[in-house]
Design a protein around this motif. Sequence first.
Motif, PDB file in Angstrom:
ATOM      1  N   TRP A  63      33.780 -20.746  20.370  1.00  0.00           N
ATOM      2  CA  TRP A  63      33.041 -21.388  21.452  1.00  0.00           C
ATOM      3  C   TRP A  63      32.564 -22.798  21.100  1.00  0.00           C
ATOM      4  CZ3 TRP A  63      33.351 -20.040  26.239  1.00  0.00           C
ATOM      5  CH2 TRP A  63      33.502 -18.694  26.607  1.00  0.00           C
ATOM      6  N   LEU A  64      32.759 -23.251  19.878  1.00  0.00           N
ATOM      7  CA  LEU A  64      32.259 -24.565  19.483  1.00  0.00           C
ATOM      8  C   LEU A  64      33.077 -25.680  20.113  1.00  0.00           C
ATOM      9  CD1 LEU A  64      31.360 -24.176  15.697  1.00  0.00           C
ATOM     10  CD2 LEU A  64      30.025 -23.588  17.731  1.00  0.00           C
ATOM     11  N   GLY A  65      32.404 -26.781  20.428  1.00  0.00           N
ATOM     12  CA  GLY A  65      33.071 -27.932  21.010  1.00  0.00           C
ATOM     13  C   GLY A  65      33.727 -28.800  19.954  1.00  0.00           C
ATOM     14  N   LEU A  91      33.269 -28.920  15.814  1.00  0.00           N
ATOM     15  CA  LEU A  91      34.386 -28.568  14.933  1.00  0.00           C
ATOM     16  C   LEU A  91      34.674 -29.680  13.938  1.00  0.00           C
ATOM     17  CD1 LEU A  91      36.830 -26.940  17.513  1.00  0.00           C
ATOM     18  CD2 LEU A  91      35.453 -25.755  15.806  1.00  0.00           C
ATOM     19  N   SER A  92      34.560 -30.922  14.380  1.00  0.00           N
ATOM     20  CA  SER A  92      34.862 -32.046  13.493  1.00  0.00           C
ATOM     21  C   SER A  92      33.853 -32.166  12.353  1.00  0.00           C
ATOM     22  CB  SER A  92      34.901 -33.347  14.301  1.00  0.00           C
ATOM     23  OG  SER A  92      33.623 -33.653  14.847  1.00  0.00           O
ATOM     24  N   ARG A  93      32.655 -31.580  12.516  1.00  0.00           N
ATOM     25  CA  ARG A  93      31.616 -31.659  11.484  1.00  0.00           C
ATOM     26  C   ARG A  93      31.728 -30.552  10.444  1.00  0.00           C
ATOM     27  NH1 ARG A  93      26.731 -30.519  14.822  1.00  0.00           N
ATOM     28  NH2 ARG A  93      25.688 -30.512  12.790  1.00  0.00           N
ATOM     29  N   LEU A  94      32.499 -29.515  10.745  1.00  0.00           N
ATOM     30  CA  LEU A  94      32.469 -28.323   9.898  1.00  0.00           C
ATOM     31  C   LEU A  94      32.891 -28.587   8.458  1.00  0.00           C
ATOM     32  CD1 LEU A  94      33.794 -25.504  12.260  1.00  0.00           C
ATOM     33  CD2 LEU A  94      31.458 -25.894  11.462  1.00  0.00           C
ATOM     34  N   SER A  95      33.913 -29.384   8.265  1.00  0.00           N
ATOM     35  CA  SER A  95      34.392 -29.644   6.914  1.00  0.00           C
ATOM     36  C   SER A  95      33.310 -30.271   6.048  1.00  0.00           C
ATOM     37  CB  SER A  95      35.624 -30.547   6.958  1.00  0.00           C
ATOM     38  OG  SER A  95      36.112 -30.790   5.654  1.00  0.00           O
ATOM     39  N   MET A 130      28.914 -29.859   1.950  1.00  0.00           N
ATOM     40  CA  MET A 130      27.569 -30.267   1.518  1.00  0.00           C
ATOM     41  C   MET A 130      26.599 -29.099   1.393  1.00  0.00           C
ATOM     42  SD  MET A 130      26.979 -33.871   3.570  1.00  0.00           S
ATOM     43  CE  MET A 130      27.130 -33.096   5.182  1.00  0.00           C
ATOM     44  N   ASP A 131      26.932 -27.956   1.993  1.00  0.00           N
ATOM     45  CA  ASP A 131      26.044 -26.800   1.935  1.00  0.00           C
ATOM     46  C   ASP A 131      26.126 -26.166   0.547  1.00  0.00           C
ATOM     47  OD1 ASP A 131      25.364 -23.811   2.270  1.00  0.00           O
ATOM     48  OD2 ASP A 131      24.712 -24.673   4.177  1.00  0.00           O
ATOM     49  N   THR A 161      39.874 -24.595  11.707  1.00  0.00           N
ATOM     50  CA  THR A 161      38.876 -24.401  12.756  1.00  0.00           C
ATOM     51  C   THR A 161      39.461 -23.881  14.063  1.00  0.00           C
ATOM     52  OG1 THR A 161      39.086 -26.692  13.521  1.00  0.00           O
ATOM     53  CG2 THR A 161      37.452 -26.266  11.808  1.00  0.00           C
ATOM     54  N   ARG A 162      40.773 -23.820  14.183  1.00  0.00           N
ATOM     55  CA  ARG A 162      41.397 -23.411  15.434  1.00  0.00           C
ATOM     56  C   ARG A 162      42.389 -22.279  15.210  1.00  0.00           C
ATOM     57  NH1 ARG A 162      38.720 -24.888  20.022  1.00  0.00           N
ATOM     58  NH2 ARG A 162      38.541 -27.135  20.273  1.00  0.00           N
ATOM     59  N   LEU A 163      42.631 -21.513  16.264  1.00  0.00           N
ATOM     60  CA  LEU A 163      43.688 -20.525  16.229  1.00  0.00           C
ATOM     61  C   LEU A 163      45.033 -21.222  16.040  1.00  0.00           C
ATOM     62  CD1 LEU A 163      42.565 -18.335  19.261  1.00  0.00           C
ATOM     63  CD2 LEU A 163      42.464 -17.648  16.860  1.00  0.00           C
TER      64      LEU A 163
END
Length: 447
Positions: A80-82, A86-90, A95-96, A111-113
């Motif tokens: 459901w993410l926009g 998605l572009s921020r996930l990497s 950094m986490d 991030t995508r099917l």
Amino acid sequence: MSAVSKSSCEFCYIDIDINNHRSNLALVSCHRLSCFITDAKTDMRRTISIVHLSSSHCQTAAFVDATDSRYGFSSKDLRWLGGSELSRLSDLMSMDHEWNCKLPPNRKITTRLSPHGGRVVFRLYWDTAPLACENFATLCTNGGSSLDLSASGGKKPKIAPVGECGKELTYRNSKIHRVVPKFIIQGGDFVFGNGSGGESIYNGKKFKDERAGLVLKHDRAGILSMGNSGKNSNTSQFFITLDKAAQCDGKHVVFGEVISGMETIRAVESFGSSCGEPSVTIQITDCGAFTPLWTPGAGSWYDRPDSESYTGITPEFMIRPRVGILAPTKQAANKFQAALEEYASTLLVVADDIEGGDDSIIQASLTPLDNFSLDMIVAAPACAGLLASMDLPSSWIEAARKLPGEDTVPSKETVFLVAKPVDALSTIVNSSWIGKRPGWVLSGSFV
């Protein structure tokens, strides 16, 4: 010898995963899997197969599920993410502190099917090569769900029987070990995974070539044929042609053809080489019998994080509708394809390119529907009048009679749809028989 037959397994499918896309997208964390191994006292073989699939990644979906509040994601569900999220996930995963330590070197964030799905459906030539068909169908269905459609759901699949080689007699979790562009892709060696092994269902023995299958030609892409090491040496290996392969004629038994999923086959081809060694891991993650109007014909697996599940995930099959696009011109057809390509498998029927008038256009549209290569037809408004002359193929009526329950035949209004390109996806999700099917999840639903 086996429970499979032409009536129960006229069609079979395999689900192909390229470059560990499924595991990179979503699964449970390595820590959860370690607990799973410690706690599991029984069914060790099944446990090990799950670990092999899941332990080499950090799982994007699990990250989103666990940190949605921390980073303010709009949903705990990755699907459901926009685009901006998605572009921020990497960067966020890198950094986490908690999740960065789980990242293997050079890990690709998925991030995508899969953009091309993963399911390939075959029609088997039982009347031509019954031994090869029985062997292939059994290896597809072993370890999977019951062939009895009336059986109650929710039961665990039986573990596949172990063969003479000491390995489970199933294609599930085996590799596609050979990919030669413009020639073939080959798999089925669940013994060694490199083309040097394989075992048939006939007490492990090699079985003979069937003359009727040898006579058939490898005359196009999508032919399903037996791999062998010489005359009468068939085991479990098979190959799918990527083009004409006349050099295989008379030497390999043809026993089927691809009816849908060539986009997946072409994606596999792109990772091939002249020597046949794939540049990435290509694995069959699932397989089974394809029952028309009952089994999804295209799509890919998404392992949704689920804290209430013992394994930490709930697998969901994300369906890509197989859509025939009926449009007046190539330009109009391309607009439909662009609107749907991320969420559906499309076959273009361009009226201007077909000679013979309306009857020929109707025939070109209905033939793949009749063969169960398509799930529906979406027509441009300019071609809406042609739909009035179309009806459900007799093959659909016959297939529906074999299914449990009532009202198993989709209505004409849910199979033949009219839409503009911009509205095509929403029309499929909201008005097609697949979109209305209880328990089925369309990838286009998450838009």
